[in-house]
Design a protein around this motif. Structure first.
Motif, short mmCIF file in Angstrom:
data_model
loop_
_atom_site.label_atom_id
_atom_site.label_comp_id
_atom_site.label_asym_id
_atom_site.label_seq_id
_atom_site.Cartn_x
_atom_site.Cartn_y
_atom_site.Cartn_z
N UNK A 132 0.86 -1.18 0.00
CA UNK A 132 0.00 0.00 0.00
C UNK A 132 0.90 1.22 0.00
N UNK A 133 0.69 2.08 -0.96
CA UNK A 133 1.46 3.32 -1.07
C UNK A 133 0.49 4.48 -0.88
N UNK A 134 0.82 5.41 0.00
CA UNK A 134 0.00 6.61 0.23
C UNK A 134 0.92 7.81 0.10
N UNK A 135 0.56 8.73 -0.78
CA UNK A 135 1.36 9.93 -0.98
C UNK A 135 0.46 11.16 -0.88
N UNK A 136 0.98 12.17 -0.22
CA UNK A 136 0.29 13.46 -0.16
C UNK A 136 0.78 14.29 -1.34
N UNK A 137 -0.13 14.82 -2.10
CA UNK A 137 0.22 15.63 -3.26
C UNK A 137 0.34 14.80 -4.52
N UNK A 138 0.30 15.50 -5.65
CA UNK A 138 0.32 14.83 -6.95
C UNK A 138 1.65 14.98 -7.68
N UNK A 139 2.65 15.57 -7.05
CA UNK A 139 3.91 15.85 -7.75
C UNK A 139 4.55 14.60 -8.35
N UNK A 140 4.65 13.53 -7.58
CA UNK A 140 5.26 12.31 -8.09
C UNK A 140 4.48 11.73 -9.27
N UNK A 141 3.17 11.72 -9.16
CA UNK A 141 2.31 11.22 -10.22
C UNK A 141 2.47 12.06 -11.48
N UNK A 142 2.41 13.39 -11.32
CA UNK A 142 2.52 14.28 -12.47
C UNK A 142 3.89 14.12 -13.13
N UNK A 143 4.94 14.00 -12.35
CA UNK A 143 6.28 13.80 -12.90
C UNK A 143 6.35 12.48 -13.68
N UNK A 144 5.71 11.46 -13.15
CA UNK A 144 5.76 10.13 -13.76
C UNK A 144 5.02 10.07 -15.09
N UNK A 145 3.85 10.69 -15.18
CA UNK A 145 3.02 10.53 -16.38
C UNK A 145 2.80 11.83 -17.15
N UNK A 146 3.32 12.94 -16.66
CA UNK A 146 3.05 14.23 -17.28
C UNK A 146 4.14 14.76 -18.19
N UNK A 147 4.95 13.87 -18.73
CA UNK A 147 6.02 14.25 -19.64
C UNK A 147 5.78 13.57 -20.97
N UNK A 148 5.87 14.31 -22.07
CA UNK A 148 5.69 13.66 -23.38
C UNK A 148 6.69 12.52 -23.57
N UNK A 149 6.24 11.45 -24.19
CA UNK A 149 7.08 10.27 -24.41
C UNK A 149 6.71 9.65 -25.75
N UNK A 150 7.62 8.85 -26.30
CA UNK A 150 7.34 8.24 -27.61
C UNK A 150 6.09 7.36 -27.60
N UNK A 151 5.93 6.56 -26.54
CA UNK A 151 4.74 5.70 -26.45
C UNK A 151 3.83 6.27 -25.38
N UNK A 152 2.65 6.67 -25.79
CA UNK A 152 1.76 7.33 -24.83
C UNK A 152 1.24 6.36 -23.78
N UNK A 153 0.94 6.92 -22.64
CA UNK A 153 0.30 6.19 -21.55
C UNK A 153 -1.19 6.33 -21.77
N UNK A 154 -1.86 5.23 -21.98
CA UNK A 154 -3.28 5.24 -22.33
C UNK A 154 -4.07 4.44 -21.29
N UNK A 155 -4.70 5.14 -20.37
CA UNK A 155 -5.54 4.48 -19.37
C UNK A 155 -6.97 4.51 -19.89
N UNK A 156 -7.52 3.32 -20.11
CA UNK A 156 -8.87 3.17 -20.65
C UNK A 156 -9.80 2.75 -19.52
N UNK A 157 -11.00 3.35 -19.49
CA UNK A 157 -11.92 3.05 -18.40
C UNK A 157 -13.24 2.49 -18.94
N UNK A 158 -13.91 1.75 -18.03
CA UNK A 158 -15.23 1.16 -18.31
C UNK A 158 -16.02 1.15 -17.02
#
Length: 150
Positions: free
Chosen positions: A63-89
């Motif tokens: 279980x990981x609990x983090x205060x704030x979104x900085x780590x998340x934004x750094x991880x997925x908020x940078x342009x990359x050759x292969x996009x991160x595509x989270x699909x929902x249903x």
């Protein structure tokens, strides 16, 4: 007040206009991930956001609990050759006053390759007329993901 759900298996409760606004915030998060756009990502989060992940490592629950979104934004908020595509249903939206809860099934893809699946749970708060994500919790697994890999 119950309203029509966007998908046959989805359930939604609360004013229809708020349901649409809440899901627009959730979808903006995923659009920001696909675009690698940190500004778009930051725009959906309340300043007090908490990020929670439940997963399994080497067969042991973590279980990981983090205060704030900085780590998340750094991880997925940078342009990359292969996009991160989270699909929902199966979106389930519940709203009471200025609180909203969204529960969705998701599958995560890096480019065309399946990574993992799970559940996302969002707790949103309406502040100054705008919905923001106050808490984002997710599970991550490699089993029972058939709906995403077929």
């Amino acid at each position: 007040m119950a309203a029509s759900a966007p998908a046959a298996s989805a359930q939604s409760f609360g004013p229809a206009e708020d349901q649409k606004a809440v899901m627009a915030v959730v979808n903006r998060l995923f659009d920001g991930m696909r675009a690698g756009d940190s500004t778009m990502l930051r725009s959906v989060f309340d300043a007090r956001v908490r990020m929670i992940t439940s997963a399994s490592r080497n067969g042991a629950p973590t279980l990981s609990v983090q205060q704030g979104a900085d780590g998340f934004v750094k991880s997925v908020g940078t342009p990359r050759p292969e996009k991160i595509d989270e699909r929902i249903r199966n979106e389930r939206v519940h709203i009471d006053g200025d609180l909203a809860s969204v529960w969705v099934d998701y599958g995560l893809f890096i480019g065309p390759k399946f990574s993992h699946c799970g559940i996302d749970h969002f707790l949103l708060v309406k502040s100054d007329g705008a919905w923001k994500i106050l808490e984002l919790a997710d599970t991550r697994r490699m089993t029972n993901c058939e709906m995403w890999t077929k």
